[in-house]
Design a protein around this motif. Structure first.
Motif, PDB file in Angstrom:
ATOM      1  N   ALA A 108       3.944   0.559  -5.200  1.00  0.00           N
ATOM      2  CA  ALA A 108       3.497  -0.753  -4.717  1.00  0.00           C
ATOM      3  C   ALA A 108       2.194  -0.590  -3.946  1.00  0.00           C
ATOM      4  CB  ALA A 108       4.576  -1.391  -3.847  1.00  0.00           C
ATOM      5  N   LYS A 135      10.343  -3.284  -0.543  1.00  0.00           N
ATOM      6  CA  LYS A 135      10.636  -4.574  -1.193  1.00  0.00           C
ATOM      7  C   LYS A 135       9.484  -5.564  -0.998  1.00  0.00           C
ATOM      8  CE  LYS A 135      14.492  -5.030   1.109  1.00  0.00           C
ATOM      9  NZ  LYS A 135      14.469  -3.699   1.742  1.00  0.00           N
ATOM     10  N   THR A 136       9.074  -5.764   0.263  1.00  0.00           N
ATOM     11  CA  THR A 136       8.036  -6.781   0.514  1.00  0.00           C
ATOM     12  C   THR A 136       6.717  -6.382  -0.145  1.00  0.00           C
ATOM     13  OG1 THR A 136       9.114  -7.259   2.623  1.00  0.00           O
ATOM     14  CG2 THR A 136       6.922  -8.166   2.317  1.00  0.00           C
ATOM     15  N   THR A 137       6.365  -5.097  -0.059  1.00  0.00           N
ATOM     16  CA  THR A 137       5.116  -4.641  -0.686  1.00  0.00           C
ATOM     17  C   THR A 137       5.179  -4.861  -2.201  1.00  0.00           C
ATOM     18  OG1 THR A 137       5.161  -2.913   1.015  1.00  0.00           O
ATOM     19  CG2 THR A 137       3.444  -2.749  -0.635  1.00  0.00           C
ATOM     20  N   GLY A 152      12.935  -0.576   4.265  1.00  0.00           N
ATOM     21  CA  GLY A 152      11.683   0.185   4.231  1.00  0.00           C
ATOM     22  C   GLY A 152      11.326   0.853   2.914  1.00  0.00           C
ATOM     23  N   ASP A 209       3.491   7.515  -5.684  1.00  0.00           N
ATOM     24  CA  ASP A 209       2.248   8.165  -5.219  1.00  0.00           C
ATOM     25  C   ASP A 209       2.529   9.297  -4.234  1.00  0.00           C
ATOM     26  OD1 ASP A 209       1.709   6.702  -2.256  1.00  0.00           O
ATOM     27  OD2 ASP A 209       2.839   5.506  -3.666  1.00  0.00           O
TER      28      ASP A 209
HETATM   29  N1  LIG Z   1       3.014   5.480   0.058  1.00  0.00           N
HETATM   30  C1  LIG Z   1       3.596   4.321  -0.205  1.00  0.00           C
HETATM   31  N2  LIG Z   1       3.997   3.521   0.795  1.00  0.00           N
HETATM   32  C2  LIG Z   1       4.582   2.350   0.474  1.00  0.00           C
HETATM   33  C3  LIG Z   1       4.749   1.926  -0.866  1.00  0.00           C
HETATM   34  N3  LIG Z   1       5.369   0.733  -0.865  1.00  0.00           N
HETATM   35  C4  LIG Z   1       5.583   0.414   0.417  1.00  0.00           C
HETATM   36  N4  LIG Z   1       5.101   1.379   1.241  1.00  0.00           N
HETATM   37  C5  LIG Z   1       5.129   1.398   2.708  1.00  0.00           C
HETATM   38  O1  LIG Z   1       6.491   1.489   3.146  1.00  0.00           O
HETATM   39  C6  LIG Z   1       6.678   0.745   4.351  1.00  0.00           C
HETATM   40  C7  LIG Z   1       7.809  -0.272   4.157  1.00  0.00           C
HETATM   41  O2  LIG Z   1       7.430  -1.192   3.145  1.00  0.00           O
HETATM   42  P1  LIG Z   1       8.063  -2.650   3.048  1.00  0.00           P
HETATM   43  O3  LIG Z   1       7.496  -3.281   1.833  1.00  0.00           O
HETATM   44  O4  LIG Z   1       7.935  -3.363   4.337  1.00  0.00           O
HETATM   45  O5  LIG Z   1       9.594  -2.284   2.832  1.00  0.00           O
HETATM   46  P2  LIG Z   1      10.853  -3.285   2.779  1.00  0.00           P
HETATM   47  O6  LIG Z   1      11.818  -2.701   1.818  1.00  0.00           O
HETATM   48  O7  LIG Z   1      10.401  -4.661   2.532  1.00  0.00           O
HETATM   49  O8  LIG Z   1      11.425  -3.149   4.262  1.00  0.00           O
HETATM   50  P3  LIG Z   1      12.555  -4.098   4.971  1.00  0.00           P
HETATM   51  O9  LIG Z   1      12.236  -5.521   4.655  1.00  0.00           O
HETATM   52  O10 LIG Z   1      12.399  -3.764   6.418  1.00  0.00           O
HETATM   53  O11 LIG Z   1      13.879  -3.660   4.411  1.00  0.00           O
HETATM   54  C8  LIG Z   1       5.338   0.085   4.660  1.00  0.00           C
HETATM   55  O12 LIG Z   1       4.672   0.896   5.600  1.00  0.00           O
HETATM   56  C9  LIG Z   1       4.606   0.093   3.314  1.00  0.00           C
HETATM   57  O13 LIG Z   1       3.208   0.123   3.434  1.00  0.00           O
HETATM   58  C10 LIG Z   1       4.275   2.792  -1.914  1.00  0.00           C
HETATM   59  O14 LIG Z   1       4.380   2.529  -3.114  1.00  0.00           O
HETATM   60  N5  LIG Z   1       3.713   3.969  -1.513  1.00  0.00           N
END
Ligand SMILES: Nc1nc2c(ncn2[C@@H]2O[C@H](COP(=O)(O)OP(=O)(O)OP(=O)(O)O)[C@@H](O)[C@H]2O)c(=O)[nH]1
Ligand SMILES: [Mg+2]
Length: 223
Positions: free
Chosen positions: A200, A46-48, A43, A170
């Motif tokens: 992201a 990474k994906t974002t 969370g 942010d």
């Molecule tokens: N405010 C904010 N939220 C973010 C940012 N980047 C990601 N998020 C939020 O964080 C949450 C998790 O983002 P993901 O990109 O799914 O995270 P991940 O690391 O890929 O998660 P896993 O694959 O489950 O390990 C989502 O609700 C995104 O919208 C950011 O830069 N700012």
């Protein structure tokens, strides 16, 4: 007195993996494909970040993505929507990818003509740091809500990566997060680490991150 042998299995597992990883890196170099291993807690973004990175670089290079998770294919769906070649890897409960699993993933993805592959590793700050995947470079994300004490609690991850992305910048006003303290703690563990604060969500810092990748991909091809 009974005598018995003590076998350091963990060490031999790592030695075998390191050999495999070096072999994979050599193959990738021959094929002129740059592989980035992106690690972080679940969370942290990474994906974002992968989606932002694709947006920033898609006109400069051919990109492929490997999404590794214990289960589900939601991340691969998000990447596929951008038109980028993507494969979802299921680790069968394992909390990391090793070099052999990465090699299988690359075979499944098909790297012919691909300049840059991003591996989104399983969300975890511990196991992925222990296994060399054979990647050309390693990066990690620490996001603001996770707290500034993470380099103290998970030092190995911070000491083995080339780049630390500090994501969700942010949101810094809403959390008790000391950015300078994280920079100092990370540099103490890893003096050569490159640190880039990003969002992201808003795109802040993504230009610097994309520039770093452009340079590394170019260097990889010219070596
Ligand atoms: N405010 C904010 N939220 C973010 C940012 N980047 C990601 N998020 C939020 O964080 C949450 C998790 O983002 P993901 O990109 O799914 O995270 P991940 O690391 O890929 O998660 P896993 O694959 O489950 O390990 C989502 O609700 C995104 O919208 C950011 O830069 N700012
Ligand atoms: Mg993800």
């Amino acid at each position: 007195m009974e005598t018995f042998k003590i076998l350091e299995i963990k060490e031999s597992v790592f030695e075998d993996n390191n050999r495999e990883a070096d072999g994979l890196r050599n193959e990738l170099k021959k094929n002129k494909t740059f592989l980035l291993n992106l690690m972080s807690s679940p969370g942290s973004g990474k994906t974002t970040t992968v989606l932002r990175t694709i947006e920033a670089l898609k006109s400069d290079m051919v990109i492929g993505v490997m999404e590794a998770d214990i289960d589900s294919d939601v991340d691969a769906h998000d990447v596929a929507k951008t038109g980028t070649k993507v494969i979802q890897l299921h680790t069968g409960g394992m909390c990391h990818l090793d070099a052999d699993m990465t090699k299988q993933g690359l075979l499944g993805l098909g790297t012919e003509g691909i300049d840059f592959v991003i591996l989104e590793n399983v969300g975890n700050l511990v196991c992925p740091a222990e296994f060399d995947t054979g990647a050309s470079k390693n990066a990690m994300i620490l996001s603001i809500p996770e707290g500034d004490d993470k380099p103290l609690k998970y030092p190995l991850m911070f000491s083995i990566v080339d780049v630390l992305l500090i994501n969700k910048i942010d949101a810094i006003d809403y959390f008790d997060f000391d950015l300078e303290a994280v920079k100092t703690r990370a540099k103490k563990l890893n003096p050569n680490i490159k640190i880039i604060p990003i969002s992201a969500r808003t795109g802040e810092g993504i230009d610097e991150w994309a520039d770093w990748i452009r340079t590394e991909v170019k260097n990889w091809k010219e070596q």
